[in-house]
Write an enzyme that holds these catalytic residues in place. Structure first.
Site, PDB file in Angstrom:
ATOM      1  N   ASN A   1      31.411 -50.734 -30.624  1.00  0.00           N
ATOM      2  CA  ASN A   1      30.659 -50.190 -31.469  1.00  0.00           C
ATOM      3  C   ASN A   1      30.683 -50.810 -32.746  1.00  0.00           C
ATOM      4  O   ASN A   1      29.532 -50.351 -33.271  1.00  0.00           O
ATOM      5  CB  ASN A   1      31.544 -48.779 -31.754  1.00  0.00           C
ATOM      6  CG  ASN A   1      32.755 -48.954 -32.462  1.00  0.00           C
ATOM      7  OD1 ASN A   1      33.574 -49.424 -31.392  1.00  0.00           O
ATOM      8  ND2 ASN A   1      33.296 -48.486 -33.521  1.00  0.00           N
TER       9      ASN A   1
ATOM     10  N   GLN B   1      28.734 -45.880 -27.142  1.00  0.00           N
ATOM     11  CA  GLN B   1      27.479 -46.781 -27.792  1.00  0.00           C
ATOM     12  C   GLN B   1      26.428 -47.355 -26.621  1.00  0.00           C
ATOM     13  O   GLN B   1      25.307 -47.708 -26.832  1.00  0.00           O
ATOM     14  CB  GLN B   1      28.142 -48.159 -28.323  1.00  0.00           C
ATOM     15  CG  GLN B   1      28.795 -47.772 -29.752  1.00  0.00           C
ATOM     16  CD  GLN B   1      27.976 -47.345 -30.823  1.00  0.00           C
ATOM     17  OE1 GLN B   1      26.771 -47.578 -30.771  1.00  0.00           O
ATOM     18  NE2 GLN B   1      28.401 -46.331 -31.584  1.00  0.00           N
TER      19      GLN B   1
ATOM     20  N   CYS C   1      33.926 -44.145 -38.220  1.00  0.00           N
ATOM     21  CA  CYS C   1      35.136 -43.432 -38.275  1.00  0.00           C
ATOM     22  C   CYS C   1      36.423 -43.832 -39.233  1.00  0.00           C
ATOM     23  O   CYS C   1      37.270 -43.435 -39.292  1.00  0.00           O
ATOM     24  CB  CYS C   1      35.746 -43.237 -36.766  1.00  0.00           C
ATOM     25  SG  CYS C   1      34.530 -42.492 -35.916  1.00  0.00           S
TER      26      CYS C   1
END
Length: 391
Positions: A149, A177, A323
């Protein structure tokens, strides 16, 4: 605004939005009810399930709806650990996984499971020999992401799947992804479980799937109802499911065309940055990477400052995973490929969509050049570097 953070989330496409709208206020019935009004909702859920399955060569009854990729990763790993613990308590993953995988594995370690974290090379490619050497008689699961990602590197999933199948070990891949962006086939790649999330390919947020191959013995993750063939309780998110199904259908129809366009622009972006911004480097594999991903490091600057100044010019970018955006630590992915902290702190991830134009890329690169030069002019490290005559 130039939006270059599509790895974090994507814009819901107009077609997807239109497909979802009736299931909010018109066709709002709970699909699990038995009356005919609800039957229309269940029919829409079933159609979406087929579209999502078709994109990875799966059967519709192997697709289970979740609230997103993180839930799917948690379900796959925790349920596999519980179901196969009589065989063993050893799991293999990599050092560059998404935190939904890494933190789940760390949680299981506290429960008495053993986890081996396989290293990657300088391009972020899993070391297959190290992976094979890590396999033990008590290994029950291999979980390796399809594509990273942050740096976009695509893993040799087919080889990993074949190895897991040969050894009789479950293979899960976090394809959040990759799903909808590159070709995937669960049979050809020997994938037993696969996670995906709708908002990564122009579907809505709050909806994801876990593919579970027929015959794989993993239990429920959410208890309390008979939905999803008694494996995932909770009222179906019908608008979200319909939206993810519509997005999957759109991705399937335009996969090659969109990938070719994004790859061309990505490579143009990479060439310009590396040629025109001194002391820059590309992170991840040069060619075996997601078609829309370009990740750079710039020496002598802080990535956060670069992001703020880009934002002031209407350019949305990131330094890595959304995140971990609140963390002051450098990316674990960049450290895993061998970058020192001081270079890893100067990272920039740009992720494209098919709406991005060459003009957008030119504006972005010109802005990066100006901002990097400005930030370096204020850097004591860069000043010392220049004084030593290393420029």
């Amino acid at each position: 605004m130039i939006y270059l953070d599509n790895a974090a989330t994507t814009k819901v496409s107009e077609e997807v939005f239109e497909a979802m709208k009736p299931y909010f206020c018109e066709q709002y019935a709970n699909p699990s009810a038995i009356y005919s009004f609800a039957g229309k909702s269940m029919k829409a859920v079933d159609e979406a399930r087929r579209n999502i399955a078709d994109l990875i060569g799966a059967q519709p009854n192997e697709i289970y709806f979740t609230a997103g990729g993180s839930e799917s990763d948690n379900w796959a790993i925790k349920a596999a650990a519980e179901a196969y613990q009589t065989k063993g308590k050893h799991i293999i993953t990599s050092t560059i996984e998404h935190h939904a995988v890494l933190h789940t594995c760390q949680h299981l370690e506290k429960q008495g499971y053993e986890v081996t974290y396989v290293n990657v090379d300088e391009d972020g490619v899993i070391k297959l020999d190290e992976l094979e050497a890590a396999i033990r008689p008590d290994t029950i699961l291999i979980t390796i992401m399809t594509a990273n990602n942050e740096i976009g590197t695509i893993q040799p999933i087919k080889e990993i799947g074949a190895l897991a199948k040969k050894k009789g070990i479950l293979f899960h891949t976090d394809a959040v992804q990759a799903y909808g962006h590159i070709p995937l086939n669960v049979d050809e790649q020997s994938i037993d479980m696969l996670s995906a999330s709708g908002h990564k390919f122009h579907g809505p947020k709050g909806i994801g799937i876990l593919y579970i191959r027929k015959g794989v013995r993993v239990g429920s993750f959410v208890h309390g109802g008979a939905q999803e063939r008694s494996r995932r309780a909770g009222t179906h998110n019908t608008p979200g499911i319909v939206g993810m199904g519509a997005a999957a259908l759109l991705m399937a129809d335009r996969l090659q065309e969109r990938s070719a366009k994004e790859t061309e622009l990505r490579d143009y972006l990479i060439r310009r940055v590396l040629a025109e911004v001194p002391y820059s480097r590309l992170n991840g594999h040069r060619t075996d990477r997601l078609p829309n991903n370009a990740n750079f490091c710039f020496r002598f600057i802080e990535g956060e400052s670069l992001l703020i100044l880009l934002d002031q010019q209407g350019i949305c970018a990131s330094s890595g995973s959304a995140c971990t955006s609140g963390s002051l630590d450098p990316s674990h992915v960049l450290l895993a490929i061998g970058l020192p902290h001081e270079i890893a702190h100067g990272s920039l991830r740009l992720t494209l969509s098919e709406e991005i134009t060459k003009e957008d890329i030119d504006v972005t690169v010109d802005a990066i050049k100006t901002i990097v030069e400005r930030l370096r002019s204020m850097s004591p490290l860069y000043e010392d570097f220049c004084k030593k005559g290393e420029v």
